[in-house]
Design a protein around this motif. Structure first.
Motif, PDB file in Angstrom:
ATOM      1  N   GLU A 408      26.435 -48.784 -36.041  1.00  0.00           N
ATOM      2  CA  GLU A 408      27.588 -49.689 -35.950  1.00  0.00           C
ATOM      3  C   GLU A 408      28.769 -49.047 -36.669  1.00  0.00           C
ATOM      4  N   ILE A 409      29.954 -49.574 -36.443  1.00  0.00           N
ATOM      5  CA  ILE A 409      31.117 -48.999 -37.120  1.00  0.00           C
ATOM      6  C   ILE A 409      30.977 -49.254 -38.614  1.00  0.00           C
ATOM      7  N   ILE A 410      31.158 -48.192 -39.380  1.00  0.00           N
ATOM      8  CA  ILE A 410      31.054 -48.333 -40.845  1.00  0.00           C
ATOM      9  C   ILE A 410      31.970 -47.312 -41.497  1.00  0.00           C
ATOM     10  N   ASP A 411      32.611 -47.692 -42.553  1.00  0.00           N
ATOM     11  CA  ASP A 411      33.402 -46.747 -43.338  1.00  0.00           C
ATOM     12  C   ASP A 411      32.404 -45.780 -43.985  1.00  0.00           C
ATOM     13  N   PRO A 412      32.610 -44.469 -43.814  1.00  0.00           N
ATOM     14  CA  PRO A 412      31.612 -43.520 -44.346  1.00  0.00           C
ATOM     15  C   PRO A 412      31.408 -43.659 -45.861  1.00  0.00           C
ATOM     16  N   ARG A 413      32.433 -44.163 -46.552  1.00  0.00           N
ATOM     17  CA  ARG A 413      32.261 -44.371 -48.008  1.00  0.00           C
ATOM     18  C   ARG A 413      31.214 -45.446 -48.250  1.00  0.00           C
ATOM     19  N   ASP A 414      31.186 -46.460 -47.397  1.00  0.00           N
ATOM     20  CA  ASP A 414      30.196 -47.532 -47.566  1.00  0.00           C
ATOM     21  C   ASP A 414      28.805 -47.043 -47.170  1.00  0.00           C
ATOM     22  N   LEU A 415      28.766 -46.161 -46.152  1.00  0.00           N
ATOM     23  CA  LEU A 415      27.461 -45.607 -45.764  1.00  0.00           C
ATOM     24  C   LEU A 415      26.919 -44.734 -46.904  1.00  0.00           C
ATOM     25  N   ALA A 416      27.821 -43.970 -47.527  1.00  0.00           N
ATOM     26  CA  ALA A 416      27.387 -43.115 -48.644  1.00  0.00           C
ATOM     27  C   ALA A 416      26.818 -43.980 -49.771  1.00  0.00           C
ATOM     28  N   ASP A 417      27.467 -45.117 -50.032  1.00  0.00           N
ATOM     29  CA  ASP A 417      26.942 -46.030 -51.075  1.00  0.00           C
ATOM     30  C   ASP A 417      25.564 -46.548 -50.687  1.00  0.00           C
ATOM     31  N   GLU A 418      25.440 -46.916 -49.405  1.00  0.00           N
ATOM     32  CA  GLU A 418      24.154 -47.458 -48.927  1.00  0.00           C
ATOM     33  C   GLU A 418      23.037 -46.432 -49.027  1.00  0.00           C
ATOM     34  N   GLY A 420      22.997 -43.450 -50.674  1.00  0.00           N
ATOM     35  CA  GLY A 420      22.789 -42.881 -52.012  1.00  0.00           C
ATOM     36  C   GLY A 420      22.777 -41.362 -52.063  1.00  0.00           C
ATOM     37  N   ASP A 421      22.390 -40.690 -50.975  1.00  0.00           N
ATOM     38  CA  ASP A 421      22.308 -39.215 -51.024  1.00  0.00           C
ATOM     39  C   ASP A 421      23.197 -38.552 -49.963  1.00  0.00           C
ATOM     40  N   LEU A 422      24.238 -39.261 -49.521  1.00  0.00           N
ATOM     41  CA  LEU A 422      25.116 -38.689 -48.494  1.00  0.00           C
ATOM     42  C   LEU A 422      26.401 -38.184 -49.160  1.00  0.00           C
ATOM     43  N   ASP A 423      26.517 -36.842 -49.212  1.00  0.00           N
ATOM     44  CA  ASP A 423      27.711 -36.280 -49.861  1.00  0.00           C
ATOM     45  C   ASP A 423      28.846 -36.132 -48.864  1.00  0.00           C
ATOM     46  N   ALA A 424      30.064 -36.278 -49.367  1.00  0.00           N
ATOM     47  CA  ALA A 424      31.229 -36.045 -48.488  1.00  0.00           C
ATOM     48  C   ALA A 424      31.211 -34.571 -48.076  1.00  0.00           C
TER      49      ALA A 424
END
Ligand code: MIC
Ligand code: SF4
Length: 655
Positions: A408-418, A420-424
């Protein structure tokens, strides 16, 4: 008084006029590019003008839009283009080698040079200091024959970029922010020059994302100064010797200034179905997505795909969704493959396509009905994806990849928070752009020396000189922002007739009214009425040629997009500006007559024309045209005029 960079490059190439905004100037063109769906007409017109060889420093023909070759007509077009490139001295890029703008940027774009291309996103190499302009095919043919290119001197606007992009924001957000503020018509008659510390912080591929999509603002072009980053990029492409330093003068005077602080930019998204319907991603978060595409001339580079690939590594895309990556060039695809990123993407559930425009114009990967598709492309005009009532959103590769992972559409910053291990992922250039050049056939290695025409390659239609009377039914009344995709759609069922105007014209304005072409044929003549910004989008001259072929003699609109207006002149259709009141009052089906003797009035420089509607009421319509444009109209178009001049011994220009 100092000069802007645009003024400097234009001064160096000026052959006629002076640099007064709004006045017409003629400039010398150093390079031309053509792509497959506009290129066939360019070469047919080049042939019709009896020209021998490309006179520009460089001419390049790309095959990029219809690379899947669903129909022999497409393959015939590609073979014809190869033969034309060989015959007339142009470089040829084979189908699958990549999108014209990407391949041109990699191989030929040079700071300080002028480039004219038969595609509206030609301004892409503005990101490395090249002044590049999109135009209709006939203008390219004439420039390639050594004629000047004529354009209204644009206003130069300084877009001052402050600060630096935060993590997860990208160059795409810069241009989306510009669209949010300025809208799809905010750039008409302008060149945007990007300056300031924020501009310096961006790499060339990031800059070209911005200059590419400057087209969606309606701008004539977009430009960055050159610097160490430009030099570095050219060196990595093995072309460091083509670097020159180019800056605006310190005391340059701009027509206007726009300031964007990059550090304030958050991930943005353009909602269906206009590139300027921009909102923060968070505003539309949660919408279920069924298809995600990364690619196109805006965000199809190595540097665009790599961030997405990093996000996919070791993860899986949502099961209900299709994720496609179409590299903008084979160079990008090959480097990613050699580095192992293609395998990582495939393992994550990504469908890796050949390098093509394809899905950007509804050729392949058409979205499912009633579904949301997220794309890193530059245009989301309704129906362009290949299905009417589509829901196409435009965003950065980071936002696209985040949606593919989440479903679904999600701000990547929120996905990174969800997660936990997703680096920019940031933006990274390869040490060397060391893709093979196998698919480029350089002019000197040409394999053909005569034109090969398949049965679908038709004739260039010609129009009679302008007559005294224009009158006819208002065959269609249209709203604001009608695109050339509305006038001649680009989907695969239609695209195959791009070299055959007789067949193609059957689809004219079919996206607005399916009965139009038949009604126009029955009427034999007529006029069109439209709101603001008529003809925005693509450079396809077919959007003027086909109405001309069907007998349309004038378009009455509140305002016109730049390239399309030039195409209307080129094909002998009179573009008349009307005010809002007249637009509101006139109805489809009304009989419109231009009261003046049209040929005489056009020739004599008359600006105000009187139109009489239904023999009942009158209004004023204005012809904003230079002397040169009036000569073109009078002759029935640029091809007849240029032919006449050539027969009279003049150069293949229309001056
Ligand atoms: C587009 O993006 O609309 C196209 C397809 O590249 C067009 C060219 C065409 O119609 O062939 C463009 O931008 O000029
Ligand atoms: Fe190709 Fe789309 Fe770019 Fe046009 S906008 S050149 S169709 S990728």
């Amino acid at each position: 008084m100092g000069q802007t960079l645009t003024e400097k490059i234009l001064s160096d190439h000026l052959v006629e006029g002076d640099l007064t905004p709004g006045e017409e100037i003629g400039i010398e063109i150093d390079q031309v590019l053509m792509q497959d769906t506009t290129g066939t007409m360019v070469w047919l017109q080049f042939e019709a003008l009896d020209l021998d060889e490309a006179q520009t420093e460089l001419a390049a023909q790309y095959c990029d839009h219809q690379t899947y070759q669903f129909d022999f007509k497409n393959t015939d077009d590609h073979r014809f283009l190869r033969s034309a490139a060989g015959t007339y001295g142009a470089h040829f890029s084979r189908p699958g080698n990549g999108i014209c703008h990407n391949v041109h940027k990699e191989n030929f774009a040079a700071p300080g040079k002028t480039l004219l291309g038969s595609d509206s996103h030609t301004p892409t190499p503005g990101g490395l200091g090249q002044l590049a302009i999109g135009a209709g095919g006939l203008d390219i043919a004439v420039a390639m024959g050594g004629g000047a290119y004529y354009v209204e001197m644009p206003e130069v606007v300084n877009v001052r970029l402050e600060g630096e992009l935060p993590e997860w924001s990208s160059a795409k957000d810069v241009i989306l922010e510009m669209l949010r503020r300025e809208t799809v018509k905010g750039g008409v008659g302008k060149v945007f020059e990007y300056t300031g510390p924020g501009a310096e912080s961006l790499s060339v591929p990031e800059r070209t994302t911005i200059t590419n999509m400057g087209t969606e603002l309606g701008a004539t072009s977009s430009l960055f100064e050159t610097d160490e980053k430009t030099k570095d990029y050219l060196e990595r492409q093995g072309r460091g010797d083509e670097y020159i330093e180019l800056t605006a003068d310190e005391d340059a005077e701009y027509a206007d200034e726009i300031v964007i602080d990059l550090s304030d930019l958050e991930p943005l998204i353009a909602c269906p179905s206009m590139p300027d319907k921009v909102v923060p991603v968070r505003e539309v978060a949660g919408e279920k997505v069924e298809q995600v595409l990364v690619g196109s001339c805006t965000n199809g580079g190595y540097e665009d795909i790599l961030p997405a690939a990093k996000m996919f590594k070791g993860r899986e895309v949502a099961k209900h969704l299709e994720m496609i990556v179409a590299p903008g060039s084979k160079q990008a695809g090959e480097i990613l493959a050699r580095q192992g990123w293609t395998a990582e993407m495939m393992a994550a559930g990504v469908n890796v396509s050949e390098a093509t425009c394809g899905p950007c114009i509804g050729i392949g990967h058409v979205p499912a009905s009633d579904s949301i598709s997220l794309r890193t492309f530059n245009r989301n005009f309704e129906g362009r994806s290949g299905i009417e009532d589509d829901n196409v959103y435009l965003c950065s590769p980071q936002v696209a990849a985040a949606a593919a992972l989440k479903g679904e559409i999600i701000d990547p910053r929120d996905l990174a928070d969800e997660l936990g291990d997703l680096d920019a992922p940031g933006v990274e250039l390869p040490e060397k752009y060391d893709g093979s050049k196998t698919d480029l056939i350089y002019a000197e290695d040409a394999i053909d020396d005569e034109l090969i025409k398949g049965p679908n390659i038709g004739e260039v239609p010609l129009q009679d000189p302008l007559g005294s009377n224009i009158s006819g039914e208002t065959l269609l009344k249209m709203e604001d922002n009608i695109t050339t995709d509305h006038i001649i759609p680009a989907t695969s069922d239609i695209l195959k007739f791009r070299s055959n105007i007789e067949r193609l014209s059957d689809f004219t304005l079919s996206r607005v009214d399916e009965t139009f072409a038949q009604r126009a044929k029955d009427a034999g003549t007529g006029v069109l009425v439209a709101g603001e910004n008529y003809g925005q989008g693509s450079s396809r001259e077919h959007a003027a040629m086909c109405p001309m072929y069907l007998g349309i003699e004038a378009v009455l609109a509140q305002s016109f997009a730049r390239i399309h207006k030039a195409n209307l002149f080129n094909f002998g259709i009179v573009p008349l500006a009307i005010d809002e009141e007249t637009y509101e009052k006139i109805e489809q089906g009304d009989d419109v007559e231009i009261v003046d003797d049209v040929a005489e009035a056009v020739e004599s420089g008359q600006e105000e024309f009187t139109i009489r509607v239904n023999d009942d009421w009158e209004a004023t319509a204005n012809l904003h045209a230079s002397e040169r444009e009036r000569r073109i109209l009078t002759a029935g178009g640029k091809l007849p005029l240029t032919k006449q001049q050539a027969e009279g011994g003049a150069a293949p220009a229309d001056d």
